[in-house]
Design an enzyme around this catalytic site. Structure first.
Site, mmCIF file in Angstrom:
data_model
loop_
_atom_site.group_PDB
_atom_site.id
_atom_site.type_symbol
_atom_site.label_atom_id
_atom_site.label_comp_id
_atom_site.label_asym_id
_atom_site.label_seq_id
_atom_site.Cartn_x
_atom_site.Cartn_y
_atom_site.Cartn_z
ATOM 1 N N ASN A 7 61.165 24.038 21.102
ATOM 2 C CA ASN A 7 60.741 25.269 20.303
ATOM 3 C C ASN A 7 61.122 25.092 18.982
ATOM 4 O O ASN A 7 62.101 25.178 18.352
ATOM 5 C CB ASN A 7 61.132 26.702 20.860
ATOM 6 C CG ASN A 7 60.464 27.805 19.928
ATOM 7 O OD1 ASN A 7 59.817 27.451 18.806
ATOM 8 N ND2 ASN A 7 60.699 29.029 20.128
ATOM 9 N N ARG A 91 56.596 24.766 22.724
ATOM 10 C CA ARG A 91 55.811 26.010 22.546
ATOM 11 C C ARG A 91 55.278 25.871 21.376
ATOM 12 O O ARG A 91 55.633 25.322 20.333
ATOM 13 C CB ARG A 91 57.186 27.226 22.497
ATOM 14 C CG ARG A 91 56.430 28.521 22.067
ATOM 15 C CD ARG A 91 57.505 29.344 21.307
ATOM 16 N NE ARG A 91 56.961 30.647 21.040
ATOM 17 C CZ ARG A 91 57.326 31.389 20.018
ATOM 18 N NH1 ARG A 91 58.175 30.711 19.166
ATOM 19 N NH2 ARG A 91 56.727 32.284 19.603
ATOM 20 N N HIS A 180 52.924 36.267 22.680
ATOM 21 C CA HIS A 180 54.221 36.561 23.920
ATOM 22 C C HIS A 180 53.372 36.114 25.201
ATOM 23 O O HIS A 180 53.870 36.667 26.255
ATOM 24 C CB HIS A 180 54.732 38.062 23.869
ATOM 25 C CG HIS A 180 55.477 38.432 22.749
ATOM 26 N ND1 HIS A 180 55.385 39.723 22.209
ATOM 27 C CD2 HIS A 180 56.307 37.840 21.965
ATOM 28 C CE1 HIS A 180 56.282 39.699 21.191
ATOM 29 N NE2 HIS A 180 56.936 38.657 21.065
ATOM 30 N N GLY A 212 60.376 40.941 18.071
ATOM 31 C CA GLY A 212 58.774 41.329 18.209
ATOM 32 C C GLY A 212 58.529 41.782 19.466
ATOM 33 O O GLY A 212 59.242 41.968 20.360
ATOM 34 N N ARG A 241 58.573 44.729 11.699
ATOM 35 C CA ARG A 241 57.022 44.984 11.551
ATOM 36 C C ARG A 241 56.726 46.341 11.555
ATOM 37 O O ARG A 241 57.265 46.984 12.665
ATOM 38 C CB ARG A 241 56.434 43.872 12.563
ATOM 39 C CG ARG A 241 56.597 42.559 12.308
ATOM 40 C CD ARG A 241 55.636 41.743 13.111
ATOM 41 N NE ARG A 241 55.995 40.319 13.288
ATOM 42 C CZ ARG A 241 56.523 39.633 14.243
ATOM 43 N NH1 ARG A 241 56.223 40.067 15.405
ATOM 44 N NH2 ARG A 241 56.694 38.309 14.064
ATOM 45 N N GLU A 385 60.687 32.376 29.036
ATOM 46 C CA GLU A 385 59.631 31.517 28.510
ATOM 47 C C GLU A 385 59.778 30.155 28.745
ATOM 48 O O GLU A 385 58.820 29.492 29.091
ATOM 49 C CB GLU A 385 59.388 31.862 27.067
ATOM 50 C CG GLU A 385 58.898 33.193 26.926
ATOM 51 C CD GLU A 385 59.067 34.132 25.548
ATOM 52 O OE1 GLU A 385 58.118 34.049 24.883
ATOM 53 O OE2 GLU A 385 60.081 34.719 25.328
HETATM 54 P P1 AMP Z 1 64.627 39.031 21.661
HETATM 55 O O1 AMP Z 1 63.866 39.009 20.530
HETATM 56 O O2 AMP Z 1 63.939 39.196 23.028
HETATM 57 O O3 AMP Z 1 65.903 38.002 21.822
HETATM 58 O O4 AMP Z 1 65.343 40.512 21.436
HETATM 59 C C1 AMP Z 1 66.371 40.634 20.596
HETATM 60 C C2 AMP Z 1 66.609 42.124 20.396
HETATM 61 O O5 AMP Z 1 67.298 42.579 21.573
HETATM 62 C C3 AMP Z 1 67.760 42.452 19.238
HETATM 63 O O6 AMP Z 1 67.247 42.449 18.044
HETATM 64 C C4 AMP Z 1 68.615 43.470 19.781
HETATM 65 O O7 AMP Z 1 67.877 44.752 19.065
HETATM 66 C C5 AMP Z 1 68.072 43.952 21.208
HETATM 67 N N1 AMP Z 1 69.084 43.992 22.131
HETATM 68 C C6 AMP Z 1 69.859 43.153 22.605
HETATM 69 N N2 AMP Z 1 70.764 43.540 23.408
HETATM 70 C C7 AMP Z 1 70.566 44.998 23.661
HETATM 71 C C8 AMP Z 1 71.296 45.988 24.111
HETATM 72 N N3 AMP Z 1 72.170 46.042 24.831
HETATM 73 N N4 AMP Z 1 70.648 47.401 23.640
HETATM 74 C C9 AMP Z 1 69.818 47.482 22.720
HETATM 75 N N5 AMP Z 1 69.052 46.492 22.215
HETATM 76 C C10 AMP Z 1 69.569 45.094 22.523
#
Ligand code: AMP
Length: 405
Positions: A7, A91, A180, A212, A241, A385
């Site tokens: 990626n 990706r 996504h 996102g 966003r 992914e």
């Molecule tokens: P991703 O973009 O899928 O990697 O998700 C990232 C986001 O997941 C981070 O900005 C966090 O806000 C959220 N996140 C990760 N662990 C937790 C948790 N235990 N509770 C709430 N939000 C979480």
């Protein structure tokens, strides 16, 4: 067969090396700060301490070379030789209307990805640098590209068109693409498997809620609608966003605040969402912590964020004339029981009844978080992914081998 999943971003390269016989991740890592001083390579192998190397990495070709050196390193590596990498999967964010599935890279594919630079100016050029860097280091190895938009190419015109003069669609392909896609595709298939029902019989709403965020209505295995649009800005409220808003706000703000178009664009993409409303953070964990300490703005941000997801779930249930399962995935969707409770709290009209004990649990496997009586299942399905990219690449390369036999 070993497949390297890449990626590539403008100043970073993330990688995962898969053994496709077992679908086991042999090694993974990332190169950050490419083209800046003190570039960092972080490399992880199961059950071993993380390796961190700081050096000067001026371009993507050198970054990939460093990754290959690490993968074949005497002490930290997992391969004897780079010839043990049989294929590379990339990706790619935007496949426009040209790509409705993953493809092997050839001159024509590269040309088409370049033509899409306008639609994804931050992402597609970086992915092309990644492809060129692999070509330079592994000239004989087949490469595949897996697009974030491809899964949503099944949307009907009534979902993907904007109600603006159609000449803009014909001339500039201004339409909704959705993103996504790899994640929505992966978790919808996993959900069908978990439910033990053919995906062709199911109406699913998948909620990819991470930094996102997007929802998708998946009708009989195909994307019917999704909340992101021509760019990832449309739809749900996200970390930074804004999501959906009245487009007239753009010229109004430019006039009132004496801002440029670029400044407003940056405000909507980088300084809005959870960050703007909470005034605390774009990270849901920090927003929830602040809310639990009594911060009223954090509470409002949390409620708005959940409310918008709930509205999309209601809309997509209507769009598909029903829903069998609602699926939560990605960082927030997989980890925040509080967010799932908030989203589902007024979906009882659909027949959704959360089981709070199940909701509070954790598992790396797909699970149901509703009661036995719930008419609609709510599932938590960890997304992957990279694995889907590896699988698509594997299928394409197997086809290539069969054709050359
Ligand atoms: P991703 O973009 O899928 O990697 O998700 C990232 C986001 O997941 C981070 O900005 C966090 O806000 C959220 N996140 C990760 N662990 C937790 C948790 N235990 N509770 C709430 N939000 C979480």
């Amino acid at each position: 067969m070993n497949i390297l999943v890449i990626n590539a971003g403008s100043s970073s390269v993330k990688y995962q090396l898969y053994d496709m016989k077992t679908e086991f991740v042999l090694a993974k890592g990332r190169v950050e700060r490419i083209g800046m001083d003190s570039s960092i390579l972080t490399h992880e192998v199961d059950h071993q301490p993380e390796v961190r190397e700081v050096s000067e990495i001026l371009d993507h070709t050198t970054a990939i070379k460093k990754v290959l050196d690490m993968l074949t390193h005497r002490k930290f590596g997992v391969l004897r030789n780079i010839a043990d990498i049989q294929a590379v999967g990339h990706r790619v964010v935007h496949g426009g209307e040209t790509f409705s599935r993953s493809v092997l890279v050839d001159a024509q594919v590269k040309l088409e990805i370049r033509k899409l630079f306008d639609l994804a100016p931050l992402h597609n050029p970086a992915h092309m640098m990644g492809i060129a860097a692999v070509e330079a280091n592994l000239p004989e190895v087949p490469q595949a590209v897996v697009f974030d938009t491809a899964f949503h190419q099944s949307m009907p015109a009534s979902s993907f068109l904007y109600a603006i003069p159609t000449v803009l669609y014909r001339k500039h392909q201004i339409r909704r693409y959705g993103f996504h896609g790899t994640s929505h595709d992966y978790v919808s298939k996993k959900s069908a498997e978990f439910l033990g029902r053919p995906i062709e019989t199911l109406k699913l709403i998948t909620c990819h809620i991470g930094n996102g965020a997007s929802c998708a209505a998946i009708l009989h295995g195909k994307s019917f609608d999704t909340s992101m649009g021509m760019t990832p800005l449309e739809g749900l409220m996200m970390g930074t966003r804004s999501g959906d808003l009245d487009p007239a706000i753009v010229p109004f703000t430019i006039n009132k605040e004496d801002l440029t178009l670029n400044e407003v664009n940056s405000m909507l993409n980088k300084h809005s969402g959870l960050l703007a409303i909470s005034g605390v953070s774009s990270d849901m964990r920090e927003v929830v912590d602040a809310m639990n300490e009594g911060n009223a703005n954090a509470k409002l941000a949390f409620e708005m964020y959940a409310y918008r997801i709930r509205k999309y779930i209601g809309a997509y249930a209507a769009a598909m004339d029903g829903v069998d399962a609602i699926v939560f995935t990605a960082g927030v969707g997989e980890n925040s029981a509080a967010l799932r409770t908030e989203v589902c709290k007024s979906l009882s009209f659909l027949g959704v009844h959360l089981d709070e004990t199940r909701n509070a649990g954790r598992s790396p496997e797909p699970r149901r978080i509703t009661t036995e009586q719930s008419r609609v299942d709510v599932l938590v399905v960890p997304t992957n992914e990279e694995l889907l990219i590896a699988r698509d690449t594997y299928e394409l390369v197997k086809g290539l081998e069969a054709n050359t036999r």
